[in-house]
Design a protein around this motif. Structure first.
Motif, PDB file in Angstrom:
ATOM      1  N   PRO A 124     -42.697  29.266  73.401  1.00 18.32           N
ATOM      2  CA  PRO A 124     -41.339  28.765  73.561  1.00 18.32           C
ATOM      3  C   PRO A 124     -41.244  27.254  73.375  1.00 18.32           C
ATOM      4  N   ASP A 125     -42.364  26.567  73.331  1.00 17.87           N
ATOM      5  CA  ASP A 125     -42.322  25.116  73.248  1.00 17.87           C
ATOM      6  C   ASP A 125     -42.843  24.583  71.919  1.00 17.87           C
ATOM      7  N   ALA A 126     -42.987  25.463  70.960  1.00 18.79           N
ATOM      8  CA  ALA A 126     -43.401  25.080  69.598  1.00 18.79           C
ATOM      9  C   ALA A 126     -44.576  24.108  69.649  1.00 18.79           C
ATOM     10  N   ALA A 127     -45.546  24.452  70.493  1.00 15.25           N
ATOM     11  CA  ALA A 127     -46.675  23.547  70.736  1.00 15.25           C
ATOM     12  C   ALA A 127     -47.872  23.842  69.833  1.00 15.25           C
ATOM     13  N   ILE A 128     -47.825  24.979  69.112  1.00 11.82           N
ATOM     14  CA  ILE A 128     -49.031  25.445  68.425  1.00 11.82           C
ATOM     15  C   ILE A 128     -48.931  25.266  66.919  1.00 11.82           C
ATOM     16  N   TYR A 158     -46.288  19.186  74.536  1.00 17.80           N
ATOM     17  CA  TYR A 158     -45.241  20.201  74.663  1.00 17.80           C
ATOM     18  C   TYR A 158     -45.629  21.370  75.564  1.00 17.80           C
ATOM     19  N   CYS A 159     -46.929  21.629  75.688  1.00 18.90           N
ATOM     20  CA  CYS A 159     -47.374  22.864  76.356  1.00 18.90           C
ATOM     21  C   CYS A 159     -47.027  22.863  77.837  1.00 18.90           C
ATOM     22  N   LYS A 160     -46.486  23.994  78.307  1.00 19.63           N
ATOM     23  CA  LYS A 160     -46.144  24.160  79.730  1.00 19.63           C
ATOM     24  C   LYS A 160     -47.007  25.216  80.400  1.00 19.63           C
ATOM     25  N   ALA A 161     -48.112  25.573  79.770  1.00 20.58           N
ATOM     26  CA  ALA A 161     -49.073  26.497  80.379  1.00 20.58           C
ATOM     27  C   ALA A 161     -48.441  27.821  80.811  1.00 20.58           C
ATOM     28  N   CYS A 162     -47.486  28.306  80.006  1.00 19.26           N
ATOM     29  CA  CYS A 162     -46.818  29.553  80.376  1.00 19.26           C
ATOM     30  C   CYS A 162     -47.724  30.759  80.212  1.00 19.26           C
ATOM     31  N   GLY A 163     -48.760  30.629  79.375  1.00 16.95           N
ATOM     32  CA  GLY A 163     -49.721  31.714  79.209  1.00 16.95           C
ATOM     33  C   GLY A 163     -49.300  32.803  78.243  1.00 16.95           C
ATOM     34  N   LEU A 164     -48.133  32.653  77.596  1.00 16.96           N
ATOM     35  CA  LEU A 164     -47.710  33.707  76.661  1.00 16.96           C
ATOM     36  C   LEU A 164     -48.685  33.824  75.491  1.00 16.96           C
ATOM     37  N   CYS A 165     -49.118  32.679  74.953  1.00 17.61           N
ATOM     38  CA  CYS A 165     -50.050  32.722  73.816  1.00 17.61           C
ATOM     39  C   CYS A 165     -51.351  33.412  74.224  1.00 17.61           C
TER      40      CYS A 165
HETATM   41  S1  SF4 Z   1     -47.272  29.692  74.623  1.00 17.05           S
HETATM   42 FE1  SF4 Z   1     -47.036  27.506  74.128  1.00 17.05          FE
HETATM   43  S2  SF4 Z   1     -46.317  26.549  76.026  1.00 17.05           S
HETATM   44 FE2  SF4 Z   1     -47.118  28.577  76.573  1.00 17.05          FE
HETATM   45  S3  SF4 Z   1     -49.260  28.190  77.156  1.00 17.05           S
HETATM   46 FE3  SF4 Z   1     -49.272  28.726  74.981  1.00 17.05          FE
HETATM   47  S4  SF4 Z   1     -49.133  26.752  73.898  1.00 17.05           S
HETATM   48 FE4  SF4 Z   1     -48.558  26.363  76.019  1.00 17.05          FE
END
Ligand code: SF4
Ligand SMILES: Cc1ncc(C[n+]2csc(CCOP(=O)(O)OP(=O)(O)O)c2C)c(N)n1
Ligand code: SF4
Ligand code: SF4
Lengths: 259, 79
Positions: B62-66, B13-20
């Protein structure tokens, strides 16, 4: 010496009301956060089998693929009209629309206004990202004064294009409404508050208390030409002054229901 | 003492947006420098100890990846 063993307890996980699908949203777009919050609420209320979503035209046009609930796709701006028909014929279902600001405030202004005036027992999730995301970042009715978009390249000129429309305030002024609030998705604290509001909006529908709308300030990093973290800051600094967060209408019936 | 935790990011799911990465109070998340997911993104990962299971990262994702876990020590079993 033996290593310490740890018990693992899940504190947070992906809600089951989301399908196991990659979304079509750009990296860092808070449409995804709004989806996740709705899915969390559906999970917590245990209403996955009883919920029907109405998808818009806009970046969320494929929302029906991302939620594991029944869904229909409306013509541009017509989601509140479709939701009206569905809710009136299937009153025991939870019916919600998910709409952007182009969809809801431009082409769909009539439908949202009249659904509110009729006090339809539906839940509206309104995503305000101050532009038309899907079509390449054109000016929306919600675009800020001076904001540059592809169709206002020197910044929105209010003399020419008018002022931003504050939808929560406008809809709250309509007598038929029950719960109208504005929240923001720009940080974890605000996201938690947005979730509470979405929960309340669904609880209002559950009790048959009428029309509920949650306006969510949301980012569009791609068309704002900002990194996702910078887009969160841009929202905070530029959108909050024009779109103050708050509860614009909480009907006495909602207050006395204690939700 | 702060709670002890860990996160697991689902690469799918992760799109490497960097928000986390930008919100983690203990700065234990990075975008994997050497690893790509199927979409060609460098997925987020916890790269060092220190997670306090606050779930701030999961809240902004945003991608509920965590997935966030709290870790509690288990008392040593008597033999
Ligand atoms: S916030 Fe979610 S989608 Fe964005 S980098 Fe982190 S894990 Fe990936
Ligand atoms: C009848 C009709 N008119 C215009 C369009 C073009 N169009 C597609 S999406 C869109 C606006 C989308 O903006 P918004 O609702 O803010 O959603 P976002 O993409 O920003 O999430 C427009 C004008 C269309 N598809 N159909
Ligand atoms: S264009 Fe904007 S609103 Fe649409 S998915 Fe990309 S970032 Fe989100
Ligand atoms: S749970 Fe909190 S401390 Fe742990 S990685 Fe996420 S943001 Fe950082």
């Amino acid at each position: 010496m033996t290593e310490l063993q740890y018990k693992e307890t899940v504190v947070f996980e992906r809600p089951t009301a989301l399908t196991p699908t990659q979304t079509t949203y750009c990296p860092g777009c808070t449409h995804g956060v709004a989806h996740r919050l709705i899915a969390e609420v559906i999970d917590e209320m245990g209403i996955r089998d009883d919920t029907i979503g109405v998808a818009p035209v806009g970046c969320a046009v494929f929302a029906y693929r991302f939620f594991d609930v029944d869904f229909v796709e409306a013509a541009h701006g017509r989601a509140p009209a479709m939701a009206t028909g569905i809710k009136r014929s299937l009153p025991d279902r939870f019916v919600f629309t998910y709409q952007g600001d182009g969809d809801l405030v431009s082409i769909g202004m009539a439908e949202i206004t009249h659904a509110a005036a009729r006090g339809e027992n539906i839940t509206v999730i309104f995503i305000n990202n101050a532009n038309y995301g899907m079509t390449g970042g054109q000016m929306a009715p919600t675009t800020l004064p001076g904001q540059k978009t592809t169709s206002s390249p020197t910044g929105r000129d209010v003399e020419l294009a008018g002022y931003p429309i504050q939808m929560a305030e406008l809809i709250a002024s309509i007598q038929g409404t029950s719960y109208v609030v504005r929240r923001s998705l720009h940080d974890a604290r605000n996201i938690r508050q947005a979730k509470k509001a979405i929960r309340t909006a669904f609880e209002v529908q559950k009790r048959g208390l009428g029309f509920a709308m949650v306006e969510l300030l949301s980012t569009c990093p791609t068309n704002w030409h900002l990194t996702p973290p910078d887009a969160m800051n841009w929202l905070k600094e530029n959108m909050l002054p024009v779109y103050p967060l708050g509860d614009y209408k909480i009907h006495d019936a909602v207050k006395s229901a204690g939700i | 003492m702060p709670a002890k935790g860990k996160i697991v990011v689902n690469d799918f799911y992760c799109k490497a947006c960097g928000l986390c990465v930008s919100v983690c109070p203990t700065q234990v998340i990075q975008l994997a420098p050497e690893r790509l997911n199927v979409r060609g993104y460098h997925p987020a990962e916890q790269f060092q100890d220190g997670c306090i299971a606050c779930a701030t990262c999961a809240m902004v994702c945003p991608d509920a990846a965590i997935t966030v876990y709290r870790l509690t020590p288990v008392a040593e079993q008597e033999a």
